[in-house]
Design an enzyme around this catalytic site. Structure first.
Site, PDB file in Angstrom:
ATOM      1  N   GLN A  64       0.806  -1.215   0.000  1.00 27.15           N
ATOM      2  CA  GLN A  64       0.000   0.000   0.000  1.00 27.15           C
ATOM      3  C   GLN A  64       0.841   1.267   0.000  1.00 27.15           C
ATOM      4  O   GLN A  64       0.310   2.364  -0.198  1.00 27.15           O
ATOM      5  CB  GLN A  64      -0.927   0.011   1.215  1.00 27.15           C
ATOM      6  CG  GLN A  64      -0.207   0.192   2.545  1.00 27.15           C
ATOM      7  CD  GLN A  64      -1.146   0.076   3.732  1.00 27.15           C
ATOM      8  OE1 GLN A  64      -1.491  -1.022   4.151  1.00 27.15           O
ATOM      9  NE2 GLN A  64      -1.562   1.207   4.265  1.00 27.15           N
ATOM     10  N   CYS A  70      -5.035   0.164   3.770  1.00 24.25           N
ATOM     11  CA  CYS A  70      -4.892  -1.240   4.170  1.00 24.25           C
ATOM     12  C   CYS A  70      -6.210  -1.997   4.101  1.00 24.25           C
ATOM     13  O   CYS A  70      -6.246  -3.170   3.727  1.00 24.25           O
ATOM     14  CB  CYS A  70      -4.310  -1.325   5.578  1.00 24.25           C
ATOM     15  SG  CYS A  70      -5.416  -0.703   6.872  1.00 24.25           S
ATOM     16  N   ASN A 385       0.310  -9.183   5.221  1.00 19.56           N
ATOM     17  CA  ASN A 385       0.259  -7.737   5.369  1.00 19.56           C
ATOM     18  C   ASN A 385       0.284  -7.088   3.990  1.00 19.56           C
ATOM     19  O   ASN A 385       0.396  -7.766   2.965  1.00 19.56           O
ATOM     20  CB  ASN A 385       1.432  -7.253   6.233  1.00 19.56           C
ATOM     21  CG  ASN A 385       1.105  -5.974   6.974  1.00 19.56           C
ATOM     22  OD1 ASN A 385       0.223  -5.215   6.586  1.00 19.56           O
ATOM     23  ND2 ASN A 385       1.823  -5.725   8.059  1.00 19.56           N
TER      24      ASN A 385
END
Length: 445
Positions: A64, A70, A385
């Site tokens: 990102q 996110c 992530n």
């Protein structure tokens, strides 16, 4: 009556410090290395071995960059995982810039409408201040992403790729918020002058046209139709012409988004478990899906997450990622640092107290892709992530079960995994409305 710190009080405090065992040694260590390094617990790194008994294959992580998207990355990642498997495509991403554009546009309208609705309240009112403090931002929640997809569909990243302002959003946010606040001045004035509502709406639409222009310059124009081309892992070429964002979503993703619901763990006095909550002034698409949370015990969140993983599906979740975590090592564990032992002070707070006393709230959304079960009980979790592959284990993190309990606040679960009672509560209960500033209204960034 307030009491100041007297010279006698200060002398006593200084004497207490001087008499403390190993004070000078610890002082040198902390001054040189910082608190985290001086209190780091190596046992945590050993325990957080990235091996899991249940694991969903997901591929490379996304990034990102310098934006607060996110929640979009995590949601679109959960959707691309089954796409990659079904259509035999590696390295595929959905366009986060596409949803970013429409989120900014819809948040502008959401802000304008709330400014109009609260125009009878004075400047300085807490609700008005809440609106004006951050007219819009990058962050969001699961239901807000659903509202965007249901209205605008999705497109591949190749069709609407990243731009400077998508990956570094600070300049766009500064200018967009300046415009929204400037427009709020005029909208409040028009309402105060009792201007006919159709004239107010006409002015608002002019503002929205200007917002669209700002977004189009910064992010590009969202496509209305496009051709989708890809080569699968068998080296076979595919081309699908004249798709719309809605038809692409239906054909290639195909989720019934109404099946996916937000389940939270907020153990605070004002939020009894087994009830549904929403948050005033929280959302993006006016008339779209509202944020709706089912509050359950933490063990239920874990049970539901495991059930979904075992069915081969990853899980979007929201947490306070900055707590007890090492970004570079990719570890989230309540035992990773021992500052309480270092300073010999009590730093313990319950999860509910942390929420009530502004110590913690949801800050970041990621995807749970695996779990390690020992005799049926989770010990650690695998997390995808969206910070690129230079951190953690090629972008993947390991989360201890204790960290899940303390700092995970939200998971998104297919309703088929809820119990009959839980499903009935979610679908049929009237939601309790929380204040705009309630921690369950926090936006993941």
């Amino acid at each position: 009556m307030s009491k100041d710190i007297s010279q006698q009080d200060l002398a006593k405090i200084e004497q207490d410090f001087a008499k403390y065992p190993s004070a000078r040694v610890l002082q040198r260590a902390v001054m040189t290395n910082g608190i985290n390094a001086s209190s780091q617990n190596m046992d945590s790194q050993i325990a957080m071995d990235p091996t899991f008994s249940v694991e969903v294959a997901t591929g490379e992580v996304s990034n990102q960059k310098q934006s607060g998207r996110c929640w979009m990355f995590a949601a679109l990642n959960t959707m691309r995982h089954p796409f990659q498997k079904e259509f035999k495509v590696n390295g595929f991403e959905l366009s986060q810039n596409y949803t970013f554009f429409w989120d900014k546009f819809e948040k502008a309208n959401f802000f304008y409408e709330n400014v109009i609705e609260t125009s009878d309240l004075p400047l300085g009112d807490r609700k008005v201040d809440f609106l004006l403090t951050t007219p819009q931002q990058d962050g969001g929640q699961w239901d807000m992403l659903v509202a965007l997809v249901q209205k605008y569909g999705l497109v591949p990243k190749s069709v609407m790729p990243e731009t400077f302002s998508a990956t570094k959003s600070a300049q766009l946010n500064k200018n967009l918020n300046l415009k929204l606040r400037r427009d709020a001045v005029e909208l409040r004035r028009l309402m105060d002058e009792q201007t006919p509502r159709e004239q107010v709406e006409s002015r608002k639409n002019t503002f929205l046209s200007e917002v669209y222009r700002m977004l189009a310059y910064a992010l590009g124009n969202p496509p209305k139709t496009f051709d989708f081309e890809y080569r699968d892992t068998d080296k076979k070429y595919h081309r699908d012409a004249q798709l719309t964002p809605q038809s692409f979503f239906e054909k290639y993703i195909g989720w019934n988004l109404e099946d996916y619901v937000s389940v939270i763990n907020a153990p605070t006095e004002n939020k009894p478990f087994n009830q549904v909550y929403n948050v005033e002034l929280l959302g993006n698409v006016v008339g779209g899906r509202e944020v709706r949370h089912l509050n359950l015990e933490i063990e239920e969140l874990k049970r539901l997450t495991i059930a979904q993983l075992e069915a081969g599906e990853t899980v979007w979740f929201g947490s306070d990622v900055g707590q007890s975590s090492d970004r570079q090592a990719g570890i989230m564990d309540t035992e990773i640092y021992k500052p309480d032992e270092l300073f010999d002070v009590d730093l313990h707070m319950t999860k509910g107290d942390r929420l009530d006393y502004a110590e913690s709230l949801m800050t970041h959304a990621m995807v749970i892709t695996g779990v390690d079960l020992v005799e049926g009980q989770p010990t650690r979790w695998k997390v995808e992530n969206s910070w690129g592959d230079k951190v953690g284990h090629k972008g993947y993190f390991v989360m201890s079960d204790s960290w899940f309990e303390e700092f995970t606040y939200q998971v998104v679960i297919n309703k088929k995994f809820l119990t009959a009672d839980q499903k009935d509560i979610y679908e049929n209960s009237e939601a309790h409305v929380l204040a705009p500033w309630d921690p369950m209204g926090a936006l993941a960034e």
